[in-house]
Design a protein around this motif. Structure first.
Motif, mmCIF file in Angstrom:
data_model
loop_
_atom_site.group_PDB
_atom_site.id
_atom_site.type_symbol
_atom_site.label_atom_id
_atom_site.label_comp_id
_atom_site.label_asym_id
_atom_site.label_seq_id
_atom_site.Cartn_x
_atom_site.Cartn_y
_atom_site.Cartn_z
ATOM 1 N N ALA A 31 0.507 -1.259 -0.121
ATOM 2 C CA ALA A 31 0.234 0.120 0.213
ATOM 3 C C ALA A 31 1.069 1.204 -0.187
ATOM 4 O O ALA A 31 0.284 2.215 -0.475
ATOM 5 N N HIS A 32 1.833 1.241 -0.035
ATOM 6 C CA HIS A 32 2.416 2.335 0.748
ATOM 7 C C HIS A 32 3.440 2.518 -0.434
ATOM 8 O O HIS A 32 3.268 3.412 -0.925
ATOM 9 N N GLU A 33 4.055 1.726 -0.820
ATOM 10 C CA GLU A 33 4.693 1.595 -1.932
ATOM 11 C C GLU A 33 3.800 1.849 -3.202
ATOM 12 O O GLU A 33 4.495 3.211 -4.367
ATOM 13 N N LEU A 34 2.844 2.010 -2.871
ATOM 14 C CA LEU A 34 1.550 1.412 -4.659
ATOM 15 C C LEU A 34 1.038 3.604 -4.149
ATOM 16 O O LEU A 34 0.361 3.496 -4.989
ATOM 17 N N GLY A 35 1.411 3.985 -3.015
ATOM 18 C CA GLY A 35 -0.078 5.045 -2.939
ATOM 19 C C GLY A 35 -1.613 5.457 -2.124
ATOM 20 O O GLY A 35 -1.513 6.140 -2.618
ATOM 21 N N VAL A 36 -1.306 4.346 -1.504
ATOM 22 C CA VAL A 36 -2.597 3.667 -1.839
ATOM 23 C C VAL A 36 -3.099 5.149 -0.850
ATOM 24 O O VAL A 36 -2.485 5.373 0.117
ATOM 25 N N GLU A 37 -4.857 5.203 -1.291
ATOM 26 C CA GLU A 37 -5.151 6.752 -0.276
ATOM 27 C C GLU A 37 -6.329 5.646 0.679
ATOM 28 O O GLU A 37 -6.563 6.800 1.416
ATOM 29 N N LEU A 38 -6.392 4.791 0.781
ATOM 30 C CA LEU A 38 -7.426 4.359 1.615
ATOM 31 C C LEU A 38 -7.363 3.340 0.800
ATOM 32 O O LEU A 38 -7.346 2.066 -0.368
ATOM 33 N N VAL A 39 -8.014 2.235 2.315
ATOM 34 C CA VAL A 39 -8.277 0.756 2.234
ATOM 35 C C VAL A 39 -9.405 0.219 2.783
ATOM 36 O O VAL A 39 -10.242 0.892 3.907
ATOM 37 N N VAL A 40 -10.125 -0.418 1.412
ATOM 38 C CA VAL A 40 -11.358 -0.800 2.143
ATOM 39 C C VAL A 40 -11.579 -2.213 1.715
ATOM 40 O O VAL A 40 -10.900 -2.964 1.076
ATOM 41 N N ILE A 41 -12.216 -2.770 3.310
ATOM 42 C CA ILE A 41 -11.837 -4.412 3.927
ATOM 43 C C ILE A 41 -13.103 -4.934 3.538
ATOM 44 O O ILE A 41 -13.759 -4.615 4.159
ATOM 45 N N MET A 42 -13.148 -6.139 2.898
ATOM 46 C CA MET A 42 -14.577 -6.548 3.132
ATOM 47 C C MET A 42 -14.963 -7.672 3.245
ATOM 48 O O MET A 42 -14.472 -8.578 3.227
ATOM 49 N N GLY A 43 -16.470 -8.450 4.111
ATOM 50 C CA GLY A 43 -15.764 -9.401 4.811
ATOM 51 C C GLY A 43 -18.011 -9.532 5.148
ATOM 52 O O GLY A 43 -18.929 -8.553 4.198
ATOM 53 N N ALA A 44 -18.020 -10.413 5.309
ATOM 54 C CA ALA A 44 -19.656 -10.772 5.709
ATOM 55 C C ALA A 44 -20.001 -12.235 6.476
ATOM 56 O O ALA A 44 -18.902 -12.738 7.096
ATOM 57 N N LEU A 45 -20.638 -12.216 7.317
ATOM 58 C CA LEU A 45 -21.417 -12.979 8.513
ATOM 59 C C LEU A 45 -22.753 -13.261 8.822
ATOM 60 O O LEU A 45 -23.272 -13.055 7.722
ATOM 61 N N LEU A 46 -21.888 -14.235 9.270
ATOM 62 C CA LEU A 46 -23.838 -14.866 9.457
ATOM 63 C C LEU A 46 -24.663 -14.411 10.762
ATOM 64 O O LEU A 46 -24.306 -13.708 11.281
ATOM 65 N N GLY A 47 -26.392 -13.637 10.193
ATOM 66 C CA GLY A 47 -27.141 -13.148 10.988
ATOM 67 C C GLY A 47 -28.378 -13.568 10.603
ATOM 68 O O GLY A 47 -28.810 -14.008 10.324
ATOM 69 N N ASP A 48 -29.297 -12.679 12.058
ATOM 70 C CA ASP A 48 -30.793 -12.941 12.287
ATOM 71 C C ASP A 48 -30.960 -12.291 11.053
ATOM 72 O O ASP A 48 -32.116 -11.238 11.157
ATOM 73 N N THR A 49 -31.276 -12.373 9.479
ATOM 74 C CA THR A 49 -31.340 -11.650 8.896
ATOM 75 C C THR A 49 -32.500 -12.561 8.078
ATOM 76 O O THR A 49 -31.836 -13.157 6.980
ATOM 77 N N PRO A 50 -33.999 -11.664 7.271
ATOM 78 C CA PRO A 50 -34.301 -12.409 6.401
ATOM 79 C C PRO A 50 -34.190 -11.932 5.103
ATOM 80 O O PRO A 50 -33.663 -11.469 4.724
ATOM 81 N N HIS A 51 -33.451 -13.470 3.839
ATOM 82 C CA HIS A 51 -33.419 -14.020 3.136
ATOM 83 C C HIS A 51 -34.339 -12.756 2.166
ATOM 84 O O HIS A 51 -34.102 -12.043 0.513
ATOM 85 N N THR A 52 -35.171 -12.193 2.301
ATOM 86 C CA THR A 52 -36.102 -11.787 1.727
ATOM 87 C C THR A 52 -35.993 -9.977 1.811
ATOM 88 O O THR A 52 -36.458 -9.181 0.920
ATOM 89 N N ARG A 53 -35.158 -10.179 2.230
ATOM 90 C CA ARG A 53 -35.071 -8.175 2.519
ATOM 91 C C ARG A 53 -33.926 -7.960 2.189
ATOM 92 O O ARG A 53 -32.600 -8.005 2.141
ATOM 93 N N PRO A 54 -33.756 -6.187 2.228
ATOM 94 C CA PRO A 54 -32.203 -6.389 1.787
ATOM 95 C C PRO A 54 -31.470 -6.712 2.241
ATOM 96 O O PRO A 54 -31.559 -6.271 3.722
ATOM 97 N N VAL A 55 -30.170 -6.878 1.922
ATOM 98 C CA VAL A 55 -29.273 -7.136 2.183
ATOM 99 C C VAL A 55 -28.251 -6.068 3.492
ATOM 100 O O VAL A 55 -27.585 -5.006 2.983
ATOM 101 N N PRO A 56 -28.519 -6.433 4.498
ATOM 102 C CA PRO A 56 -27.529 -4.889 5.294
ATOM 103 C C PRO A 56 -25.951 -5.079 5.172
ATOM 104 O O PRO A 56 -25.773 -5.928 5.215
ATOM 105 N N VAL A 57 -26.109 -4.036 5.177
ATOM 106 C CA VAL A 57 -24.411 -3.600 4.616
ATOM 107 C C VAL A 57 -23.961 -2.013 5.797
ATOM 108 O O VAL A 57 -24.549 -1.727 5.447
ATOM 109 N N SER A 58 -22.633 -3.061 6.652
ATOM 110 C CA SER A 58 -22.538 -1.856 7.237
ATOM 111 C C SER A 58 -21.002 -1.370 7.158
ATOM 112 O O SER A 58 -20.152 -1.961 6.740
ATOM 113 N N GLY A 59 -20.993 0.035 7.094
ATOM 114 C CA GLY A 59 -18.920 0.772 7.189
ATOM 115 C C GLY A 59 -18.757 0.731 8.294
ATOM 116 O O GLY A 59 -20.056 1.717 9.104
#
Length: 390
Positions: A115-143
């Protein structure tokens, strides 16, 4: 050793990372990075030394044929660079790999070196967890972020989580200590249909990334795959009255908890995204990626990269004695994948206890879908823990 010969000077680079394993329920996050790599034709320019970070009895190498020649793909983490064209071109550094088995601090330091050598300005790491959420509703995404200033300027949550964590949480904290702005995006995957693929969760992560870095992402067949996935799960759930009743309970809890968001910012965000796509605004995909020549074949990905269309797995029946008081967090879960080459411990699909994985609120406890006492592999903490989410 960092080798960056042949990589041109980058324009406003953002590093986007995802790791298979404990932090990747339904393969949603790793598939999102694979989608970016495929759509923008990224080519691998660097790979970490597999022997430094992976236990090959846990994550086994694979043998494949290339024109009759047997070759080996080692489980590791690879980096590619893609240039996104448009009025304001910019570059993405894509990091895609497997949660390391050991030496996590050295692993993060090596990525931060890139990241330093390439001059990266922001790192975004994506993940997914199991939750008590129904498949029929929009997927909750927290930042979430550990940086209070970044949380304020980018409208993110400042993480308050305490408990077991995965490589997503460790890398985010390493970025914070190194002074590199870092954000984690977490998608909640329904625990009762946790097997990969989950194109609906992948699509939700990409939409959130699009909003975060103000970049139009070509979605390809993902919207169609997401609709097909939901219809398939609808059909499977309808065949089991207990599962259908449980899904309805989750729907009611979700709707009640998020009723205030039905108007206001949520609608405004969706409408803005619709206008961007209708008018073709924002940066779009350019003429491909750029990178150094790939070199030896062991830096290449194995044929059959995730991201293709697949039939949704059978919904898991909730146990009759599962708690429904809504007062405690679901315990991490674990699956195993037996292959012809030997038993491969696969921790994908468990609820991560990382430092930035808020649990969806207002929903009842998840029924246990596996034995939580089953010991974890080296790639993550023990499954007997019960991390408290925000």
């Amino acid at each position: 050793m960092i080798e960056l010969e042949g990589v041109p000077e980058l324009i406003d680079p953002v590093m986007v990372a995802a790791f298979e394993g404990w932090n990747d329920a339904g393969d949603a996050a790793s598939t999102a990075v694979a989608h970016l790599d495929k759509e923008w034709k990224g080519e691998v320019f660097a790979a970490l030394d597999a022997e430094d970070y992976y236990d090959f009895q846990v994550n086994r190498p694979t043998v494949w044929l290339d024109g009759g020649v047997r070759k080996i793909t080692w489980p590791t983490t690879r980096l590619s660079v893609v240039r996104v064209g448009g009025d304001k071109p910019r570059d993405l550094v894509l990091v895609r790999g497997i949660e390391p088995s050991m030496r996590w601090r050295s692993f993060c330091n090596e990525l931060l070196g890139f990241a330093h050598e390439l001059g990266v300005e922001l790192v975004v790491i994506m993940g997914a967890l199991l939750g008590d959420t129904p498949h029929t509703r929009p997927v909750p995404v927290s930042g979430v972020t550990s940086d209070a200033d970044l949380a304020r300027t980018m409208d993110l949550e400042e993480t308050k989580y305490e408990g077991p964590t995965g490589i997503v949480g460790i890398l985010q904290e390493a970025c914070t200590h190194a002074g590199v702005p870092a954000v984690s995006l977490w998608a909640a995957v329904p625990h009762y249909v946790s097997q990969p693929p989950n194109p609906k969760a992948t699509l939700a992560l990409l939409n959130r990334l699009e909003d975060l870095i103000d970049l139009r992402i070509p979605l390809g067949e993902l919207p169609e795959d997401a609709r097909a996935w939901q219809l398939g799960v609808d059909q499977l759930a309808a065949e089991d009255s207990e599962v259908a009743e449980y899904v309805q309970t989750l729907e009611e809890a979700r709707d009640t908890a998020e009723l205030p968001e039905a108007s206001g910012e949520a609608i405004a965000r969706e409408f803005e995204r619709y206008l961007r796509r209708r008018d073709g605004g924002g940066p779009t995909a350019g003429s491909g990626g750029h990178a150094t020549e790939s070199g030896e074949s062991y830096l290449r990905d194995t044929p059959g990269t995730p991201g293709g269309r697949g039939r949704p797995p059978m919904a898991q029946r909730p146990e009759s004695d599962a708690g429904q008081d809504g007062g405690s967090d679901a315990e991490p879960r674990k699956g195993t994948d037996e292959t012809a080459g030997g038993a491969r411990s696969d921790t994908r699909g468990r609820a991560p206890g990382s430092g930035d994985s808020p649990r969806p609120s207002g929903a009842p406890d998840a029924p246990e879908t596996s034995d939580p006492s089953d010991a974890s592999g080296p790639s993550g903490p023990s499954d007997t823990s019960d991390p408290s989410e925000d």
